[in-house]
Design an enzyme around this catalytic site. Sequence first.
Site, short mmCIF file in Angstrom:
data_model
loop_
_atom_site.label_atom_id
_atom_site.label_comp_id
_atom_site.label_asym_id
_atom_site.label_seq_id
_atom_site.Cartn_x
_atom_site.Cartn_y
_atom_site.Cartn_z
N HIS A 19 16.56 59.39 -30.06
CA HIS A 19 16.19 59.56 -31.48
C HIS A 19 16.10 61.04 -31.84
O HIS A 19 16.66 61.48 -32.85
CB HIS A 19 14.86 58.86 -31.73
CG HIS A 19 14.31 59.10 -33.11
ND1 HIS A 19 14.49 58.22 -34.16
CD2 HIS A 19 13.59 60.14 -33.62
CE1 HIS A 19 13.91 58.70 -35.24
NE2 HIS A 19 13.35 59.86 -34.95
N GLU A 20 15.42 61.80 -31.01
CA GLU A 20 15.27 63.23 -31.30
C GLU A 20 16.59 63.98 -31.21
O GLU A 20 16.88 64.87 -32.02
CB GLU A 20 14.23 63.85 -30.36
CG GLU A 20 12.83 63.26 -30.49
CD GLU A 20 12.31 63.26 -31.93
OE1 GLU A 20 12.71 64.14 -32.71
OE2 GLU A 20 11.52 62.37 -32.27
N GLU A 77 15.37 59.40 -40.85
CA GLU A 77 14.71 58.69 -39.75
C GLU A 77 15.49 57.43 -39.38
O GLU A 77 15.68 57.12 -38.20
CB GLU A 77 13.27 58.35 -40.12
CG GLU A 77 12.32 59.53 -40.16
CD GLU A 77 12.21 60.24 -38.82
OE1 GLU A 77 12.13 59.55 -37.78
OE2 GLU A 77 12.21 61.48 -38.82
N HIS A 115 18.55 63.64 -34.35
CA HIS A 115 18.16 64.60 -35.39
C HIS A 115 18.90 65.93 -35.20
O HIS A 115 19.35 66.54 -36.16
CB HIS A 115 16.65 64.85 -35.34
CG HIS A 115 15.84 63.80 -36.01
ND1 HIS A 115 16.07 63.37 -37.30
CD2 HIS A 115 14.75 63.09 -35.58
CE1 HIS A 115 15.17 62.45 -37.64
NE2 HIS A 115 14.37 62.26 -36.60
#
Length: 288
Positions: free
Chosen positions: A129-130, A204, A133
Amino acid sequence: MNQLKTALLLCAATAILLAAGAAMGRSWLIGATVLAFAMNLGAYFWSDRLVLRLQRARVLTVMEAPQLHLDVAELAGRMGIPTPKVYVIPDAALNAFATGRNPEHGAVAFTEGILRSLSRRELRGVIAHELSHVRNRDILVATVAAGLAGAVGLLASALQWGALLGFGHDRDGEGGSPLGALLFAIVAPIGATLVQMGISRSREFMADAGAARATGDPEGLALALERLTRANHVIEPGPTAEPASASLMIASPFSGDGMMSWFSTHPPVAERVRRLRGMDPASLRRAS
């Protein structure tokens, strides 16, 4: 769909800014826009150092967490980005964030609590997930959104004083009525903030989807989000609860229900989990 939503929201923020400029005058519009983007340009280049310092983060060496470093490197390779630096935050709360103005300057940080509490499967979902980003250049998108919202805020302040003191037209005589300007000065910043929060929520969802594709295991991230939500309701947060950096976290330290969720930087966890569990792991593995 989330890319399209981000583009539409950025257009909406630009429209609000142009409307504020029309109410105040061309010279005010140019001045406020230049000032707001200059401030956020500085944040774009130096915010990674500032936020890591704010979180009291330190570099986590390979010797301290060899498996974590291996997973970060593997997932970064799958996403086609350089391996970011890895940091640890002295916080018992379960959280993580990514920063860096582009993939070449990326950094990921994890709290001590999340490293202790999550299984490897769950932690890989958080890592992915990070890294999503970083790959999606969300720091850049957030900077543009903040610049637009900041310019609207500056114009709104000028409009309020202009309406009260009887000025607000530029030298070409542009500008609206004082009453209309005052009303717009109240409404415009709220609209710009709602747009900015909407962009953050869209990013997100994009990061969740990117993580599911990278790992081929959407359930791992779904389980992690559920665990983070449960744990953070009972754990006293540390530096990750700073309002200035809350939007960066994988799980928001602050929650809002009803209309307050419109002002949240994160979508509801239940909706994120629902979307992740609606993905087909087999098709994700084939695509990867």
